[in-house]
Design an enzyme around this catalytic site. Structure first.
Site, PDB file in Angstrom:
ATOM      1  N   CYS A 260     -29.307  22.195 -53.827  1.00 45.26           N
ATOM      2  CA  CYS A 260     -30.129  22.722 -54.684  1.00 45.26           C
ATOM      3  C   CYS A 260     -30.943  23.555 -53.678  1.00 45.26           C
ATOM      4  O   CYS A 260     -31.484  23.145 -52.511  1.00 45.26           O
ATOM      5  CB  CYS A 260     -31.269  21.738 -55.232  1.00 45.26           C
ATOM      6  SG  CYS A 260     -30.523  20.792 -56.370  1.00 45.26           S
TER       7      CYS A 260
ATOM      8  N   ARG B  84     -26.826  26.759 -51.601  1.00 40.25           N
ATOM      9  CA  ARG B  84     -27.084  25.320 -51.662  1.00 40.25           C
ATOM     10  C   ARG B  84     -26.629  24.869 -53.003  1.00 40.25           C
ATOM     11  O   ARG B  84     -26.666  23.478 -53.075  1.00 40.25           O
ATOM     12  CB  ARG B  84     -28.564  25.094 -51.501  1.00 40.25           C
ATOM     13  CG  ARG B  84     -28.988  25.564 -50.112  1.00 40.25           C
ATOM     14  CD  ARG B  84     -30.412  25.530 -49.573  1.00 40.25           C
ATOM     15  NE  ARG B  84     -30.511  24.017 -49.998  1.00 40.25           N
ATOM     16  CZ  ARG B  84     -30.709  23.197 -48.946  1.00 40.25           C
ATOM     17  NH1 ARG B  84     -30.327  24.027 -47.439  1.00 40.25           N
ATOM     18  NH2 ARG B  84     -30.829  22.023 -48.695  1.00 40.25           N
TER      19      ARG B  84
ATOM     20  N   TRP C  58     -27.737  22.268 -58.021  1.00 38.03           N
ATOM     21  CA  TRP C  58     -26.317  21.548 -58.012  1.00 38.03           C
ATOM     22  C   TRP C  58     -26.666  20.174 -58.546  1.00 38.03           C
ATOM     23  O   TRP C  58     -27.240  19.326 -58.189  1.00 38.03           O
ATOM     24  CB  TRP C  58     -25.920  21.386 -56.470  1.00 38.03           C
ATOM     25  CG  TRP C  58     -24.619  20.927 -56.446  1.00 38.03           C
ATOM     26  CD1 TRP C  58     -23.412  21.651 -56.134  1.00 38.03           C
ATOM     27  CD2 TRP C  58     -24.243  19.505 -56.329  1.00 38.03           C
ATOM     28  NE1 TRP C  58     -22.341  20.944 -55.977  1.00 38.03           N
ATOM     29  CE2 TRP C  58     -22.916  19.366 -55.996  1.00 38.03           C
ATOM     30  CE3 TRP C  58     -24.968  18.124 -56.114  1.00 38.03           C
ATOM     31  CZ2 TRP C  58     -22.240  18.159 -55.954  1.00 38.03           C
ATOM     32  CZ3 TRP C  58     -24.103  17.012 -56.012  1.00 38.03           C
ATOM     33  CH2 TRP C  58     -22.833  17.181 -55.824  1.00 38.03           C
TER      34      TRP C  58
ATOM     35  N   ASN D 193     -35.248  18.736 -55.201  1.00 36.87           N
ATOM     36  CA  ASN D 193     -33.924  18.655 -54.537  1.00 36.87           C
ATOM     37  C   ASN D 193     -33.791  17.144 -54.273  1.00 36.87           C
ATOM     38  O   ASN D 193     -34.655  16.651 -53.453  1.00 36.87           O
ATOM     39  CB  ASN D 193     -33.785  19.681 -53.403  1.00 36.87           C
ATOM     40  CG  ASN D 193     -32.687  19.412 -52.472  1.00 36.87           C
ATOM     41  OD1 ASN D 193     -31.765  19.209 -53.013  1.00 36.87           O
ATOM     42  ND2 ASN D 193     -32.866  19.323 -51.220  1.00 36.87           N
ATOM     43  N   GLY D 194     -32.686  16.652 -54.341  1.00 37.17           N
ATOM     44  CA  GLY D 194     -32.535  15.287 -53.834  1.00 37.17           C
ATOM     45  C   GLY D 194     -32.142  14.362 -55.386  1.00 37.17           C
ATOM     46  O   GLY D 194     -31.824  14.710 -56.365  1.00 37.17           O
TER      47      GLY D 194
ATOM     48  N   GLU E 234      -8.232  20.807 -41.025  1.00 35.85           N
ATOM     49  CA  GLU E 234      -8.861  21.812 -41.251  1.00 35.85           C
ATOM     50  C   GLU E 234      -8.352  22.915 -42.268  1.00 35.85           C
ATOM     51  O   GLU E 234      -8.907  23.501 -43.300  1.00 35.85           O
ATOM     52  CB  GLU E 234      -9.690  22.408 -40.088  1.00 35.85           C
ATOM     53  CG  GLU E 234     -10.578  23.513 -40.297  1.00 35.85           C
ATOM     54  CD  GLU E 234     -11.984  23.475 -40.958  1.00 35.85           C
ATOM     55  OE1 GLU E 234     -12.226  22.283 -41.763  1.00 35.85           O
ATOM     56  OE2 GLU E 234     -12.666  24.409 -41.545  1.00 35.85           O
TER      57      GLU E 234
ATOM     58  N   LYS F 197      -9.822  23.926 -45.926  1.00 35.39           N
ATOM     59  CA  LYS F 197      -9.877  25.420 -46.113  1.00 35.39           C
ATOM     60  C   LYS F 197      -9.338  25.773 -47.677  1.00 35.39           C
ATOM     61  O   LYS F 197     -10.165  26.380 -48.687  1.00 35.39           O
ATOM     62  CB  LYS F 197      -9.552  26.384 -45.134  1.00 35.39           C
ATOM     63  CG  LYS F 197     -10.456  26.344 -43.917  1.00 35.39           C
ATOM     64  CD  LYS F 197     -12.151  26.704 -44.342  1.00 35.39           C
ATOM     65  CE  LYS F 197     -12.905  26.032 -44.833  1.00 35.39           C
ATOM     66  NZ  LYS F 197     -13.622  24.811 -43.863  1.00 35.39           N
TER      67      LYS F 197
ATOM     68  N   GLU G   4     -10.502  23.906 -50.732  1.00 34.75           N
ATOM     69  CA  GLU G   4     -11.889  24.087 -51.430  1.00 34.75           C
ATOM     70  C   GLU G   4     -12.211  25.553 -51.822  1.00 34.75           C
ATOM     71  O   GLU G   4     -12.855  25.698 -52.814  1.00 34.75           O
ATOM     72  CB  GLU G   4     -13.031  23.530 -50.382  1.00 34.75           C
ATOM     73  CG  GLU G   4     -13.235  24.706 -49.155  1.00 34.75           C
ATOM     74  CD  GLU G   4     -14.076  24.023 -48.302  1.00 34.75           C
ATOM     75  OE1 GLU G   4     -14.355  24.519 -46.956  1.00 34.75           O
ATOM     76  OE2 GLU G   4     -15.185  23.482 -48.581  1.00 34.75           O
TER      77      GLU G   4
ATOM     78  N   HIS H 166       6.921   8.630 -41.576  1.00 38.38           N
ATOM     79  CA  HIS H 166       6.406   7.373 -41.987  1.00 38.38           C
ATOM     80  C   HIS H 166       5.882   7.506 -43.627  1.00 38.38           C
ATOM     81  O   HIS H 166       5.214   6.533 -44.152  1.00 38.38           O
ATOM     82  CB  HIS H 166       5.130   6.911 -41.373  1.00 38.38           C
ATOM     83  CG  HIS H 166       5.394   6.644 -39.739  1.00 38.38           C
ATOM     84  ND1 HIS H 166       6.416   5.541 -39.229  1.00 38.38           N
ATOM     85  CD2 HIS H 166       5.321   7.497 -38.459  1.00 38.38           C
ATOM     86  CE1 HIS H 166       6.645   5.811 -38.044  1.00 38.38           C
ATOM     87  NE2 HIS H 166       5.959   6.679 -37.669  1.00 38.38           N
TER      88      HIS H 166
ATOM     89  N   LYS I 293     -23.176  24.122 -50.138  1.00 38.70           N
ATOM     90  CA  LYS I 293     -23.139  24.409 -48.811  1.00 38.70           C
ATOM     91  C   LYS I 293     -23.804  23.218 -48.299  1.00 38.70           C
ATOM     92  O   LYS I 293     -23.037  22.572 -47.035  1.00 38.70           O
ATOM     93  CB  LYS I 293     -23.857  25.484 -48.611  1.00 38.70           C
ATOM     94  CG  LYS I 293     -23.942  25.807 -46.878  1.00 38.70           C
ATOM     95  CD  LYS I 293     -22.668  26.292 -46.428  1.00 38.70           C
ATOM     96  CE  LYS I 293     -22.555  26.612 -45.088  1.00 38.70           C
ATOM     97  NZ  LYS I 293     -21.152  26.902 -44.585  1.00 38.70           N
TER      98      LYS I 293
HETATM   99  O1  M6R Z   1     -23.521  20.934 -42.931  1.00 36.66           O
HETATM  100  P1  M6R Z   1     -22.640  20.103 -42.328  1.00 36.66           P
HETATM  101  O2  M6R Z   1     -22.011  20.656 -41.226  1.00 36.66           O
HETATM  102  O3  M6R Z   1     -23.084  18.743 -42.087  1.00 36.66           O
HETATM  103  O4  M6R Z   1     -21.576  20.098 -43.547  1.00 36.66           O
HETATM  104  C1  M6R Z   1     -20.450  19.111 -43.612  1.00 36.66           C
HETATM  105  C2  M6R Z   1     -19.544  19.250 -44.755  1.00 36.66           C
HETATM  106  O5  M6R Z   1     -20.224  19.144 -46.003  1.00 36.66           O
HETATM  107  C3  M6R Z   1     -18.913  20.663 -44.753  1.00 36.66           C
HETATM  108  O6  M6R Z   1     -18.451  20.849 -43.347  1.00 36.66           O
HETATM  109  C4  M6R Z   1     -18.054  20.994 -45.805  1.00 36.66           C
HETATM  110  O7  M6R Z   1     -16.912  19.890 -45.453  1.00 36.66           O
HETATM  111  C5  M6R Z   1     -17.534  22.559 -45.714  1.00 36.66           C
HETATM  112  N1  M6R Z   1     -17.878  22.949 -47.047  1.00 36.66           N
HETATM  113  C6  M6R Z   1     -16.212  22.642 -45.376  1.00 36.66           C
HETATM  114  O8  M6R Z   1     -15.726  24.057 -45.550  1.00 36.66           O
END
Ligand code: M6R
Length: 615
Positions: free
Chosen positions: A2, A27, A76, A102-103, A484, A488, A491, A507, A610
């Site tokens: 949010c 956000r 969100w 927010n929260g 990673e 990527k 997501e 394994h 985000k």
């Molecule tokens: O703001 P932060 O680095 O704490 O966020 C952590 C994760 O939420 C963030 O890295 C998330 O995994 C990304 N969307 C990945 O691309």
């Protein structure tokens, strides 16, 4: 999650609120709304499910009277689905009071029952509307003192919240509060702003005040007051925003993600800048804090998502250079057991946003247990660095795309710097000259990968647009990069992807390999360890024998992998700890190009936000 923005001043507020929301949309983007006290002193509100564009369309279809006091929200969803009714602002007091949040208000159920028993009829399924109704009750019972009423409300709420509210009886006043959720003040000339982060107002002012935990703020055009939850005045901490509005613009790129991938050489260079003295790494912010590194016998790095993969690279680097054991803990697992930590433990948290609730709670927990805390963060004025004993800022600039790219590279860079700094302080690195030279060369090498592999990898992704699953394998520091690469892809392209330690495949996961299965393999340089290299080449043969389509990421001149690869992506030669910063780039490009080929929005993937400010 949010985004929140507030404005008071001489200008019409709607345009300011909508521009702020556009900058905060990363956000959360399932609904958006604004409330404004107009020229006649009436409070008007509009909110719409969907992205901010839906709200803009609605305002274009039927204008909302404008005025100089306003609040805006991009959501969100947590409590209640993404509908018009659940969108913020929420109104109360005969629609004369507006509130955004927010929260998560954890005690919303008993409060809702209490208010419903007193006759309040709720119009949404949200926890937020409970706060709005409570504010109405307090406001009425104290004779119309908004600040006093707001103070009573925040003292009754449990959980995490940023709240902003305004009432049509008080044009020119917005009140706000924060607990475990972000809120910053923007200081203008005859106008003031509130925002979830500085992006909300950076085009109007770069002068900001950070608000601490459990604090309340009131803004009018000419004054800002900050108190604790009991009304005691507190001094808010001023800071200057180090980037300008243009840094958070797309600037001609097809997406923020494309721009941010391309900005990695600069992000890494900025993170290194000022932290190399001669042949040594010296992080000036850690001056006088040697005890953080000498008085410990253990390091725990805690983070979530992409930041946790940067942490895994950091583990290798810190152990190598500082000769101290390092564990990596997902922040949301850390405090729900009974970890063995104390004054001899350094807990390093990593967060781009500095607001990730899971990570913030892990830091607080570590402090309560007596550990020393250091954060690696990209966002000035954020909560996690404020809660830590020390901070090493990454200087990647604002990262807007939900998928983290340049912040990841900057996090790894900061951890490499930290490892070398710690090694120097602990006396375990006598000569850092080779590694310092490797650091200094990184921006140019990343630029080279971008230049030489962008078209090749994008073409590869185009051919694979129908792929249903992709696997990623790596060893040593290649393992976090495999994780990673898979994250990527998941997501932003919604394709099933898994990252594995290459040695783990036999394994179990090797059962997934069938003819045509695409597998990316991150091949470490044979110059660093012929043994590790040969093991990875063996792993490639094992999957190839079972029909996998093998795409290797290998250093230039590595002839040993060529006979076994369907595709080779080349990266420049680099030291062992520095390869991840080069190897990750093609994987970012691949995910982005594949998502684009599928017609997806790479900046705002479904279901995500985000900054994850709920647990
Ligand atoms: O703001 P932060 O680095 O704490 O966020 C952590 C994760 O939420 C963030 O890295 C998330 O995994 C990304 N969307 C990945 O691309």
């Amino acid at each position: 999650m949010c985004g929140i923005v507030g404005y008071v001043g001489p200008r019409p507020s709607q345009g300011i609120l909508l521009a702020g929301l556009a900058r905060l949309e990363y956000r959360g983007y399932d609904s958006a709304g604004v409330a404004v006290i107009d020229e006649t002193g009436s409070l008007g509100m509009r909110k719409k499910a969907g992205k901010l564009s839906a709200l803009r369309d609605s305002l274009a279809d039927a204008a909302l009277p404008d005025g100089n006091t306003g609040i805006g929200h991009t959501r969100w969803a947590t409590h209640g689905g993404p509908t018009d009714g659940n969108a913020h602002p929420h109104l109360a007091d005969d629609d004369r009071l507006a509130l955004i949040h927010n929260g998560i208000i954890e005690n919303f159920a008993p409060l809702r029952d209490e208010l419903a028993a007193a006759g309040v009829a709720f119009r949404s399924e949200t926890d937020t509307e409970v706060a709005a109704a409570l504010l109405e009750r307090e406001y009425r019972s104290n004779g119309g003192d908004l600040q006093l009423a707001f103070r009573s409300v925040v003292n009754r709420l449990e959980g995490a919240f940023t709240l902003l509210a305004m009432h049509e009886d008080h044009p020119g006043l917005v009140v706000g509060a924060r607990r475990n959720s972000p809120l910053v003040i923007g200081l203008g000339e005859g106008e003031n702003f509130l925002g979830s982060d500085v992006a909300a107002f950076v085009e109007h002012t770069r002068k900001a005040l950070a608000i601490g935990q459990d604090q309340i703020v009131s803004i009018t055009p000419d004054a800002v007051t900050v108190t604790d939850f009991f009304g005691t005045p507190v001094q808010a901490e001023p800071f200057d925003v180090s980037w300008d509005a243009a840094a958070a613009e797309k600037g001609g790129w097809s997406s923020f993600m494309a721009k941010e991938v391309a900005e990695q050489p600069e992000a890494v260079a900025n993170t290194i800048r000022g932290r190399i003295q001669g042949d040594q790494v010296v992080i000036p912010e850690l001056d006088g804090l040697d005890d953080l590194f000498t008085g410990i016998n253990r390091v725990i790095i805690t983070a979530c998502g992409t930041a946790s993969y940067a942490a895994l690279v950091g583990k290798y680097a810190i152990e190598q250079w500082a000769r101290v054991p390092v564990d990596v803990e997902l922040a949301h697992e850390f405090r729900y057991r009974d970890p063995v930590i104390g004054a001899d433990t350094l807990v390093v948290s990593i967060s781009q946003s500095g607001e990730t609730m899971d990570t913030l709670m892990a830091v607080k927990y570590a402090r309560e247990r007596g550990a020393r805390t250091l954060s690696v963060c990209n966002t000035q004025g954020a909560t996690i660095p404020r809660e830590s004993d020390a901070v090493v800022y990454t200087h990647a600039g604002p990262e807007v795309a939900v998928a983290s790219t340049k912040a990841f590279s900057a996090q790894i860079t900061a951890l490499l710097l930290l490892g070398l700094h710690m090694g120097r302080v602990r006396g375990s690195v006598a000569d850092a000259s080779v590694d310092v030279a490797e650091l200094a060369a990184l921006p140019e090498k990343i630029a080279k990968v971008l230049e030489t592999e962008n078209d090749h990898v994008s073409q590869l992704a185009g051919w694979m647009a129908d792929t249903r699953s992709v696997l990623f394998l790596g060893r040593h520091v290649g393992y976090p990069i495999a994780l990673e690469g898979a994250l990527k892809l998941k997501e932003i392209s919604y394709i099933h992807a898994e990252g594995f330690a290459a040695g783990e495949l036999k394994h179990g996961p090797i059962a997934l390999i069938e003819p045509g299965q695409p597998v990316f393999v991150l091949v470490p340089s044979p110059r660093h360890s012929a043994l590790v290299h040969s093991k990875v080449v063996s792993n490639i043969q094992e999957i190839r024998a079972r029909g996998a389509r093998v795409i290797v990421v290998a250093e230039e001149g590595d002839a040993a992998v060529l006979p076994f690869a369907d595709e080779v992506i080349h990266i420049p030669l680099a030291g062992p700890m520095f390869e991840p910063l080069l190897a990750v780039v093609p994987l970012q490009i691949f995910a982005m190009a594949l998502a684009t080929a599928k017609g997806l929005d790479v900046d705002q993937p479904r279901n995500l936000a985000k900054s994850v400010t709920v647990e």
